[in-house]
Design a protein around this motif. Sequence first.
Motif, PDB file in Angstrom:
ATOM      1  N   LYS A   1      17.490  35.909 107.840  1.00 25.88           N
ATOM      2  CA  LYS A   1      18.313  35.439 108.961  1.00 25.88           C
ATOM      3  C   LYS A   1      17.519  35.146 110.231  1.00 25.88           C
ATOM      4  CE  LYS A   1      22.297  35.591 106.874  1.00 25.88           C
ATOM      5  NZ  LYS A   1      23.094  34.370 106.653  1.00 25.88           N
ATOM      6  N   GLY A   2      16.262  35.517 110.288  1.00 24.18           N
ATOM      7  CA  GLY A   2      15.469  35.213 111.465  1.00 24.18           C
ATOM      8  C   GLY A   2      15.214  36.420 112.346  1.00 24.18           C
ATOM      9  N   GLU A   3      14.251  36.272 113.243  1.00 23.10           N
ATOM     10  CA  GLU A   3      13.827  37.368 114.105  1.00 23.10           C
ATOM     11  C   GLU A   3      14.926  37.808 115.056  1.00 23.10           C
ATOM     12  OE1 GLU A   3      11.074  39.057 113.973  1.00 23.10           O
ATOM     13  OE2 GLU A   3      11.629  40.320 115.666  1.00 23.10           O
ATOM     14  N   GLY A   4      15.709  36.836 115.556  1.00 23.57           N
ATOM     15  CA  GLY A   4      16.767  37.197 116.510  1.00 23.57           C
ATOM     16  C   GLY A   4      17.781  38.142 115.914  1.00 23.57           C
ATOM     17  N   THR A   5      18.210  37.872 114.684  1.00 21.80           N
ATOM     18  CA  THR A   5      19.181  38.753 114.019  1.00 21.80           C
ATOM     19  C   THR A   5      18.569  40.118 113.750  1.00 21.80           C
ATOM     20  OG1 THR A   5      20.175  36.815 112.974  1.00 21.80           O
ATOM     21  CG2 THR A   5      20.724  38.966 112.051  1.00 21.80           C
ATOM     22  N   ALA A   6      17.309  40.149 113.322  1.00 21.02           N
ATOM     23  CA  ALA A   6      16.652  41.431 113.036  1.00 21.02           C
ATOM     24  C   ALA A   6      16.564  42.284 114.291  1.00 21.02           C
ATOM     25  CB  ALA A   6      15.256  41.187 112.452  1.00 21.02           C
ATOM     26  N   GLN A   7      16.293  41.688 115.441  1.00 22.63           N
ATOM     27  CA  GLN A   7      16.180  42.459 116.683  1.00 22.63           C
ATOM     28  C   GLN A   7      17.511  43.113 117.054  1.00 22.63           C
ATOM     29  OE1 GLN A   7      14.623  39.911 119.725  1.00 22.63           O
ATOM     30  NE2 GLN A   7      12.571  39.800 118.829  1.00 22.63           N
ATOM     31  N   LEU A   8      18.624  42.458 116.717  1.00 20.39           N
ATOM     32  CA  LEU A   8      19.926  43.026 117.060  1.00 20.39           C
ATOM     33  C   LEU A   8      20.249  44.266 116.232  1.00 20.39           C
ATOM     34  CD1 LEU A   8      22.051  39.773 117.492  1.00 20.39           C
ATOM     35  CD2 LEU A   8      21.063  41.216 119.264  1.00 20.39           C
ATOM     36  N   LEU A   9      19.558  44.453 115.099  1.00 21.44           N
ATOM     37  CA  LEU A   9      19.781  45.634 114.262  1.00 21.44           C
ATOM     38  C   LEU A   9      18.790  46.746 114.550  1.00 21.44           C
ATOM     39  CD1 LEU A   9      20.422  44.047 110.740  1.00 21.44           C
ATOM     40  CD2 LEU A   9      22.074  44.589 112.509  1.00 21.44           C
ATOM     41  N   ASP A  10      17.773  46.464 115.337  1.00 23.92           N
ATOM     42  CA  ASP A  10      16.640  47.369 115.494  1.00 23.92           C
ATOM     43  C   ASP A  10      17.038  48.722 116.061  1.00 23.92           C
ATOM     44  OD1 ASP A  10      13.837  47.891 115.295  1.00 23.92           O
ATOM     45  OD2 ASP A  10      13.743  47.771 117.471  1.00 23.92           O
ATOM     46  N   HIS A  11      18.106  48.779 116.899  1.00 21.46           N
ATOM     47  CA  HIS A  11      18.468  50.031 117.564  1.00 21.46           C
ATOM     48  C   HIS A  11      19.392  50.902 116.728  1.00 21.46           C
ATOM     49  CE1 HIS A  11      21.928  47.448 118.252  1.00 21.46           C
ATOM     50  NE2 HIS A  11      22.626  48.512 118.585  1.00 21.46           N
ATOM     51  N   LEU A  12      19.838  50.421 115.561  1.00 25.59           N
ATOM     52  CA  LEU A  12      20.822  51.154 114.768  1.00 25.59           C
ATOM     53  C   LEU A  12      20.170  52.278 113.962  1.00 25.59           C
ATOM     54  CD1 LEU A  12      22.912  48.188 113.316  1.00 25.59           C
ATOM     55  CD2 LEU A  12      23.379  49.544 115.360  1.00 25.59           C
ATOM     56  N   LYS A  13      20.999  53.295 113.645  1.00 30.24           N
ATOM     57  CA  LYS A  13      20.553  54.318 112.708  1.00 30.24           C
ATOM     58  C   LYS A  13      20.475  53.707 111.316  1.00 30.24           C
ATOM     59  CE  LYS A  13      22.260  58.387 115.202  1.00 30.24           C
ATOM     60  NZ  LYS A  13      20.897  58.910 115.420  1.00 30.24           N
ATOM     61  N   LYS A  14      19.756  54.390 110.428  1.00 27.64           N
ATOM     62  CA  LYS A  14      19.462  53.783 109.142  1.00 27.64           C
ATOM     63  C   LYS A  14      20.730  53.468 108.351  1.00 27.64           C
ATOM     64  CE  LYS A  14      16.991  54.425 104.822  1.00 27.64           C
ATOM     65  NZ  LYS A  14      16.084  55.249 104.015  1.00 27.64           N
ATOM     66  N   GLY A  15      21.708  54.392 108.315  1.00 28.35           N
ATOM     67  CA  GLY A  15      22.923  54.144 107.541  1.00 28.35           C
ATOM     68  C   GLY A  15      23.684  52.941 108.047  1.00 28.35           C
ATOM     69  N   GLU A  16      23.843  52.837 109.375  1.00 26.27           N
ATOM     70  CA  GLU A  16      24.540  51.699 109.965  1.00 26.27           C
ATOM     71  C   GLU A  16      23.746  50.415 109.751  1.00 26.27           C
ATOM     72  OE1 GLU A  16      26.658  54.060 113.697  1.00 26.27           O
ATOM     73  OE2 GLU A  16      24.778  53.006 113.991  1.00 26.27           O
ATOM     74  N   MET A  17      22.419  50.506 109.878  1.00 22.27           N
ATOM     75  CA  MET A  17      21.572  49.335 109.683  1.00 22.27           C
ATOM     76  C   MET A  17      21.690  48.825 108.247  1.00 22.27           C
ATOM     77  SD  MET A  17      17.424  48.999 110.110  1.00 22.27           S
ATOM     78  CE  MET A  17      17.455  49.384 111.856  1.00 22.27           C
ATOM     79  N   ALA A  18      21.684  49.743 107.283  1.00 21.44           N
ATOM     80  CA  ALA A  18      21.791  49.335 105.879  1.00 21.44           C
ATOM     81  C   ALA A  18      23.123  48.663 105.594  1.00 21.44           C
ATOM     82  CB  ALA A  18      21.593  50.549 104.967  1.00 21.44           C
ATOM     83  N   SER A  19      24.218  49.212 106.142  1.00 18.03           N
ATOM     84  CA  SER A  19      25.547  48.634 105.902  1.00 18.03           C
ATOM     85  C   SER A  19      25.643  47.236 106.499  1.00 18.03           C
ATOM     86  CB  SER A  19      26.630  49.541 106.502  1.00 18.03           C
ATOM     87  OG  SER A  19      26.628  50.792 105.884  1.00 18.03           O
TER      88      SER A  19
END
Length: 727
Positions: free
Chosen positions: A640-658
């Motif tokens: 999805k690109g770097e911008g989308t990845a940055q928006l997930l960077d602050h999440l905990k692992k479980g939330e990030m995985a979901s």
Amino acid sequence: MTKAVQKITLSPSRDIPFDKLVLSQSNVRRIKAGVSVEELAEDIGRRGLLQSLSVRPVLANDGTETGKFEIPAGGRRFQALSLLVKQKRLAKTTPIPCIVRDAASDILAEDDSLAENMQRVALHPLDQFRAFVALRDKGQSDAEIAAAFFVTPQVVKQRLKLASVAPALLEIYAEDGMTLEQLMAFTVNPDHARQVQVWDVIHSSWNKEPFQIRRMLTETSVRASDRRAVFVGVEAYEAAGGTMLHDLFQGDDGGWLEDPALLDRLVTEKLQAEAETVAVEGWKWIEVALDLPYGYSHGLRSLSGDPAPMTDDEGAAHAKLLVEYRALEEEYADQDDIPDEIDTRLGVLEAEMEKIETRPLIFDPLEIGRAGAFVTLDRYGALAVYRGYVRPEDEPVDETAVQDGADPAVAGQGDDRDLTDGYDSAAHAGTVIMSGGQPIGGDLPEDEDDGALKPLPERLVMELTAHRTLALREAIGRSPDVALTLLLLKLVTDTFRTSSASGSCLEVSVRQVYMSAQAPDLKDSVVAKLVDERHAEWEADLPLGDDAALWDYLTVLDQGSRLALLAHCLSFGVNALHEKVNPYGAGISAGGLTRRMAHSDLVARATGLDMVEAGWEPTVDTYLNRVPKARILEAVREAKGEGTAQLLDHLKKGEMASEAERLLKGSGWLPEALRRNDLVALDGEDCAEGQGADVDAEVADSVSEADLPAFLTDDLPAEGVSMLAAE
């Protein structure tokens, strides 16, 4: 000089006979839709009039009062009173409490009517809940409360269910700190401490949706639709002391079972009881497992039984169904469209006939004495019993003496040890009941995730390559030309190479390779079903019990069928599994493993293998929860690109995985263990979707609305929002 404060004078109140009141034309309420006079009339009949009418004297042409009073504010109450008079439940002369406005007042009648309707404040749902609780505490039932306020008992139960929410959360809701939908989501679990804990976790997160709250509050519970719960039954679970969670505010598919340990114990006990019932048939051994792995019967000889004959009653019932079926077919044979009810009836007849035609198999009693059965659950929670499998060590001496004596552990790496290791102790002990278990996951602890891009866990690579091996089998099975080339390659290598030719991805014996490390869903995958269906079609045609007949059958096959059969048989020898390297000589060497992987990639390229089309998807269970956060971010970045990845960077692992699972769905992204090297190597050219190639620089920092929900950008810094807007 101080100005005197003007005193307010209120309009006087008085009782006016009902027959002296008329509805004013100045009443601003003209739309009657949604206004229920009948319910208000019933409420007045029960508790009396709670609010006075606002009236004005009706003046004659000369300005004198006529004795009548018009009602600019309170018209709905007046209509309800009129209905009670019409029903003879209220006398025409009954005095009605009224507030009498001076006819010469500067306030217009329309002003009074508009103010009374607009200055109302709807009751807060929390106040309604507390009022319902007070009424119930004082002795009223749910049905009585519902009848008094003209709502359904379900609405009352829903409001009273809010009593199960922690008081601290009720106060947050009262101060508009959460929505009513969020508050209702907390009612699914009555544990106040857990509710507060969940709110503390999510209140500052971007994902505060009600479904997320429900998921976190039920994460240690089991849905009633789970096959274990279906097998045991909710009633039996509750009878054993199990408790349930229910959601009154939306469909919960039967609720959640709060005690998984109790449920698993009940499943084990019921499976064991079913196994004991099967043991009466005389089998030498019985294997009990909640999940049977794909290839569970590998290495076992399957008995061929004869279908049990129909009884007289069954034959008569089948004949009756067949007569009705043929009669309906003949009646509607000339019609283009069959009525829905007739089509439904034909389906019912087919199902009933098929049920009768599906006969249990009758086996030779001598064979039963040396064979066994598997007792398990199918994917829908129904009992499944697979009978008639003979282990190699239970074969008669005169049948095994003709074997070549090769040790399968030495001759190939596909020996199925998982299914046979435990049989020695069971060989002479009658029925043995064992609890089947699923593979233990290899999730990384949160404290080990330091953000570095580490190699994938070895077990995960083994599971991923198991998916790839099965997909390669399916691809080889439908590619006769590639299968023939692969066979020739192996034979030429064996013939002309002086060094060891081990490490090929083809076990050309052909000895089927059993995948000891596999995900639980492998046996239900698309490619597994395709392989099994093709195998069953060939098995039904081949004369397997007579070598001479089988030889004659193969010699008369046309060339296309011979190649197709060769490809199918050859596909079972495909071994593209990642295995642990043994430096001491036993098993596969490091060089052999490297060669096997490279060899399997050649085959994948030749067959056009696409693991996305083969049905593999990156989900929380199959990949995302098995790798560090850095790997999750890498997957989202590639898809999805770097911008989308940055928006997930602050999440905990479980939330990030979901969230990553949702973003990657349909993207075609694959981990490196499942990619084709020839497509990855194109780097910069048109590359097939799903290979994880680098995205264009212009797209790398962009985020589309489809990538993330709108509320995900709420917590971004201003410069992040500006960046998205600029894109």
